[in-house]
Design a protein around this motif. Structure first.
Motif, PDB file in Angstrom:
ATOM      1  N   LEU A   1       0.833  -1.196   0.000  1.00  0.00           N
ATOM      2  CA  LEU A   1       0.000   0.000   0.000  1.00  0.00           C
ATOM      3  C   LEU A   1       0.874   1.255   0.000  1.00  0.00           C
ATOM      4  CD1 LEU A   1      -2.969   0.799  -0.018  1.00  0.00           C
ATOM      5  CD2 LEU A   1      -2.912   0.852   2.476  1.00  0.00           C
ATOM      6  N   ASN A   2       1.992   1.212   0.751  1.00  0.00           N
ATOM      7  CA  ASN A   2       2.973   2.308   0.674  1.00  0.00           C
ATOM      8  C   ASN A   2       3.445   2.509  -0.757  1.00  0.00           C
ATOM      9  OD1 ASN A   2       4.685   1.249   3.717  1.00  0.00           O
ATOM     10  ND2 ASN A   2       2.860   2.508   3.526  1.00  0.00           N
ATOM     11  N   LEU A   3       3.742   1.398  -1.450  1.00  0.00           N
ATOM     12  CA  LEU A   3       4.243   1.460  -2.825  1.00  0.00           C
ATOM     13  C   LEU A   3       3.205   2.042  -3.777  1.00  0.00           C
ATOM     14  CD1 LEU A   3       6.310   0.744  -5.048  1.00  0.00           C
ATOM     15  CD2 LEU A   3       5.280  -1.542  -5.124  1.00  0.00           C
ATOM     16  N   ILE A   4       1.969   1.619  -3.640  1.00  0.00           N
ATOM     17  CA  ILE A   4       0.888   2.153  -4.472  1.00  0.00           C
ATOM     18  C   ILE A   4       0.787   3.669  -4.300  1.00  0.00           C
ATOM     19  CG2 ILE A   4      -1.636   2.223  -4.677  1.00  0.00           C
ATOM     20  CD1 ILE A   4      -1.507  -0.861  -4.020  1.00  0.00           C
ATOM     21  N   ALA A   5       0.872   4.114  -3.047  1.00  0.00           N
ATOM     22  CA  ALA A   5       0.801   5.549  -2.760  1.00  0.00           C
ATOM     23  C   ALA A   5       1.995   6.287  -3.357  1.00  0.00           C
ATOM     24  CB  ALA A   5       0.743   5.767  -1.251  1.00  0.00           C
ATOM     25  N   LEU A   6       3.176   5.681  -3.264  1.00  0.00           N
ATOM     26  CA  LEU A   6       4.385   6.283  -3.839  1.00  0.00           C
ATOM     27  C   LEU A   6       4.247   6.439  -5.353  1.00  0.00           C
ATOM     28  CD1 LEU A   6       7.445   7.055  -3.786  1.00  0.00           C
ATOM     29  CD2 LEU A   6       7.928   4.617  -3.945  1.00  0.00           C
ATOM     30  N   HIS A   7       3.811   5.383  -6.010  1.00  0.00           N
ATOM     31  CA  HIS A   7       3.608   5.396  -7.463  1.00  0.00           C
ATOM     32  C   HIS A   7       2.606   6.480  -7.843  1.00  0.00           C
ATOM     33  CE1 HIS A   7       2.592   2.741 -11.237  1.00  0.00           C
ATOM     34  NE2 HIS A   7       2.528   4.019 -11.506  1.00  0.00           N
ATOM     35  N   TYR A   8       1.513   6.549  -7.132  1.00  0.00           N
ATOM     36  CA  TYR A   8       0.459   7.536  -7.404  1.00  0.00           C
ATOM     37  C   TYR A   8       0.995   8.964  -7.286  1.00  0.00           C
ATOM     38  CZ  TYR A   8      -3.768  10.304  -6.461  1.00  0.00           C
ATOM     39  OH  TYR A   8      -4.749  11.263  -6.473  1.00  0.00           O
ATOM     40  N   CYS A   9       1.772   9.211  -6.242  1.00  0.00           N
ATOM     41  CA  CYS A   9       2.321  10.564  -6.028  1.00  0.00           C
ATOM     42  C   CYS A   9       3.294  10.966  -7.126  1.00  0.00           C
ATOM     43  CB  CYS A   9       3.023  10.642  -4.674  1.00  0.00           C
ATOM     44  SG  CYS A   9       1.898  10.626  -3.270  1.00  0.00           S
ATOM     45  N   MET A  10       4.171  10.040  -7.518  1.00  0.00           N
ATOM     46  CA  MET A  10       5.231  10.391  -8.450  1.00  0.00           C
ATOM     47  C   MET A  10       4.750  10.465  -9.898  1.00  0.00           C
ATOM     48  SD  MET A  10       8.690   8.651  -6.989  1.00  0.00           S
ATOM     49  CE  MET A  10       9.627   9.738  -8.047  1.00  0.00           C
ATOM     50  N   LEU A  11       3.899   9.535 -10.317  1.00  0.00           N
ATOM     51  CA  LEU A  11       3.542   9.452 -11.721  1.00  0.00           C
ATOM     52  C   LEU A  11       2.171  10.039 -12.067  1.00  0.00           C
ATOM     53  CD1 LEU A  11       5.029   5.977 -12.674  1.00  0.00           C
ATOM     54  CD2 LEU A  11       6.041   8.238 -12.895  1.00  0.00           C
ATOM     55  N   TRP A  12       1.321  10.259 -11.055  1.00  0.00           N
ATOM     56  CA  TRP A  12       0.015  10.851 -11.343  1.00  0.00           C
ATOM     57  C   TRP A  12      -0.106  12.257 -10.756  1.00  0.00           C
ATOM     58  CZ3 TRP A  12      -2.643   9.150 -15.158  1.00  0.00           C
ATOM     59  CH2 TRP A  12      -2.573   7.803 -15.529  1.00  0.00           C
ATOM     60  N   LEU A  13       0.300  12.431  -9.492  1.00  0.00           N
ATOM     61  CA  LEU A  13       0.279  13.776  -8.919  1.00  0.00           C
ATOM     62  C   LEU A  13       1.506  14.579  -9.342  1.00  0.00           C
ATOM     63  CD1 LEU A  13      -0.952  13.225  -5.243  1.00  0.00           C
ATOM     64  CD2 LEU A  13      -2.298  13.830  -7.269  1.00  0.00           C
ATOM     65  N   GLU A  14       2.548  13.868  -9.818  1.00  0.00           N
ATOM     66  CA  GLU A  14       3.805  14.496 -10.248  1.00  0.00           C
ATOM     67  C   GLU A  14       4.431  15.332  -9.132  1.00  0.00           C
ATOM     68  OE1 GLU A  14       2.827  16.578 -13.847  1.00  0.00           O
ATOM     69  OE2 GLU A  14       2.955  14.756 -15.061  1.00  0.00           O
ATOM     70  N   VAL A  15       4.413  14.765  -7.933  1.00  0.00           N
ATOM     71  CA  VAL A  15       5.070  15.407  -6.792  1.00  0.00           C
ATOM     72  C   VAL A  15       6.579  15.298  -6.996  1.00  0.00           C
ATOM     73  CG1 VAL A  15       5.378  15.352  -4.283  1.00  0.00           C
ATOM     74  CG2 VAL A  15       3.147  14.795  -5.287  1.00  0.00           C
ATOM     75  N   PRO A  16       7.338  16.373  -6.804  1.00  0.00           N
ATOM     76  CA  PRO A  16       8.796  16.300  -6.967  1.00  0.00           C
ATOM     77  C   PRO A  16       9.411  15.215  -6.091  1.00  0.00           C
ATOM     78  CG  PRO A  16       8.088  18.580  -6.791  1.00  0.00           C
ATOM     79  CD  PRO A  16       6.877  17.746  -6.502  1.00  0.00           C
ATOM     80  N   ALA A  17      10.428  14.546  -6.630  1.00  0.00           N
ATOM     81  CA  ALA A  17      11.044  13.409  -5.945  1.00  0.00           C
ATOM     82  C   ALA A  17      11.549  13.782  -4.558  1.00  0.00           C
ATOM     83  CB  ALA A  17      12.185  12.840  -6.784  1.00  0.00           C
ATOM     84  N   GLU A  18      12.101  15.008  -4.406  1.00  0.00           N
ATOM     85  CA  GLU A  18      12.644  15.387  -3.105  1.00  0.00           C
ATOM     86  C   GLU A  18      11.544  15.515  -2.048  1.00  0.00           C
ATOM     87  OE1 GLU A  18      12.514  19.209  -5.679  1.00  0.00           O
ATOM     88  OE2 GLU A  18      12.973  17.063  -5.915  1.00  0.00           O
ATOM     89  N   HIS A  19      10.334  15.925  -2.466  1.00  0.00           N
ATOM     90  CA  HIS A  19       9.228  16.021  -1.522  1.00  0.00           C
ATOM     91  C   HIS A  19       8.740  14.620  -1.122  1.00  0.00           C
ATOM     92  CE1 HIS A  19       8.165  20.303  -3.152  1.00  0.00           C
ATOM     93  NE2 HIS A  19       9.300  20.254  -2.496  1.00  0.00           N
ATOM     94  N   VAL A  20       8.694  13.724  -2.095  1.00  0.00           N
ATOM     95  CA  VAL A  20       8.303  12.346  -1.801  1.00  0.00           C
ATOM     96  C   VAL A  20       9.320  11.704  -0.862  1.00  0.00           C
ATOM     97  CG1 VAL A  20       7.910  10.052  -2.775  1.00  0.00           C
ATOM     98  CG2 VAL A  20       7.078  12.088  -3.983  1.00  0.00           C
ATOM     99  N   MET A  21      10.599  11.920  -1.137  1.00  0.00           N
ATOM    100  CA  MET A  21      11.662  11.368  -0.300  1.00  0.00           C
ATOM    101  C   MET A  21      11.538  11.870   1.140  1.00  0.00           C
ATOM    102  SD  MET A  21      14.486   9.438  -0.773  1.00  0.00           S
ATOM    103  CE  MET A  21      15.186   9.802  -2.381  1.00  0.00           C
ATOM    104  N   GLU A  22      11.292  13.148   1.289  1.00  0.00           N
ATOM    105  CA  GLU A  22      11.147  13.727   2.626  1.00  0.00           C
ATOM    106  C   GLU A  22       9.961  13.116   3.368  1.00  0.00           C
ATOM    107  OE1 GLU A  22      10.586  18.123   4.783  1.00  0.00           O
ATOM    108  OE2 GLU A  22      10.558  17.933   2.589  1.00  0.00           O
ATOM    109  N   ALA A  23       8.851  12.924   2.647  1.00  0.00           N
ATOM    110  CA  ALA A  23       7.666  12.332   3.261  1.00  0.00           C
ATOM    111  C   ALA A  23       7.924  10.890   3.687  1.00  0.00           C
ATOM    112  CB  ALA A  23       6.490  12.388   2.284  1.00  0.00           C
ATOM    113  N   LEU A  24       8.635  10.126   2.856  1.00  0.00           N
ATOM    114  CA  LEU A  24       8.973   8.740   3.211  1.00  0.00           C
ATOM    115  C   LEU A  24       9.832   8.696   4.464  1.00  0.00           C
ATOM    116  CD1 LEU A  24       9.862   7.301  -0.317  1.00  0.00           C
ATOM    117  CD2 LEU A  24       7.790   6.847   0.994  1.00  0.00           C
ATOM    118  N   GLN A  25      10.805   9.581   4.542  1.00  0.00           N
ATOM    119  CA  GLN A  25      11.700   9.608   5.700  1.00  0.00           C
ATOM    120  C   GLN A  25      10.973  10.057   6.953  1.00  0.00           C
ATOM    121  OE1 GLN A  25      14.806  12.127   4.163  1.00  0.00           O
ATOM    122  NE2 GLN A  25      15.840  10.455   3.087  1.00  0.00           N
TER     123      GLN A  25
END
Length: 251
Positions: free
Chosen positions: A145-169
């Motif tokens: 489910l974490n992975l699905i959310a990550l995929h959705y953010c990066m490829l559909w919401l187009e959230v910048p990678a650094e913001h996604v990385m910060e959220a994961l951490q």
């Protein structure tokens, strides 16, 4: 015991609002429980409208709230009520996605059709990045489910990678691992079809937020089409699963 009165006397309301506007929702609610003055301050529509529009920038909250209000007029509601109402609705929708993933799991693995269906659910529910952080980037839910959310953010919401990385951490899930396997149709060699090719990659969620792992995300995004016969996503280490989500508790 006189401290709240002294705060009210010494701090102009516009300055107090400016300070409160820098707080997260949970901190704002905690501050509002300190005194009557701070409670009234933290109930301000100015603060809650800003929080709501920041979290759901693409939604018309008055229109959306009327969809879950069973006919009641939403125009009389304050922005805090609308925020709580929509937050609760998003929590219910997150649970539906989690239940779909749980029902489709087989031996801690998910087939690509079910994986992509979960992403379509997030799209149709118009999850924001803030919703994903609050409900899906959580260590107690299944890593798939974490992975699905990550995929959705990066490829559909187009959230910048650094913001996604910060959220994961910040969510303490960046080192969680998944295994992605895909099978490709064997190549033709002098008129003969060679054996189908099997590929397997074990990666952390943090790795998938990096540009060099675009191959794995690309396979997940395309699914089983053309030469790719099958894609399967598995939990790298078997973990216990909990499908609990915060509703009003975090407010």
């Amino acid at each position: 015991m006189e401290q709240p009165d002294s705060i009210q006397a010494s701090l102009p309301e516009d300055i107090a609002l400016r300070i409160a506007s820098c707080l997260q929702v949970s901190d704002l609610c905690a501050l509002g429980s300190c005194s009557r003055f701070l409670r009234d301050l933290c109930m301000s529509d100015f603060l809650w409208e800003s929080l709501a529009r920041r979290r759901w920038p693409s939604l018309d909250l008055f229109t959306e709230s009327s969809l879950v209000d069973h006919g009641d007029s939403s125009s009389s509601k304050g922005w805090r009520d609308l925020y709580v109402e929509w937050h609760t609705e998003v929590a219910k929708r997150a649970m539906l996605v989690a239940q779909h993933v749980e029902q489709c799991l087989f031996s801690d693995s998910l087939e690509i059709r079910d994986y992509l269906k979960a992403i379509e659910q997030l799209k149709s529910m118009r999850f924001s990045f803030g919703d994903v952080e609050m409900f899906l980037f959580r260590p107690e839910v299944n890593v798939l489910l974490n992975l699905i959310a990550l995929h959705y953010c990066m490829l559909w919401l187009e959230v910048p990678a650094e913001h996604v990385m910060e959220a994961l951490q910040n969510s303490k899930i960046s080192e969680r691992q998944v295994c992605v396997k895909w099978w490709k149709l064997g190549r033709l060699f002098y008129g003969f079809r060679m054996r189908d090719e099997s590929h397997s990659r074990s990666v952390t969620l943090q790795d998938l937020a990096l540009p060099q792992e675009n191959e794995v995300l690309g396979v997940l995004h395309r699914g089983a089409i053309h030469e790719v016969l099958r894609v399967q996503i598995s939990v790298f280490h078997s973990t216990s699963t909990s499908w609990s989500f915060p509703e009003r508790a975090s407010l």
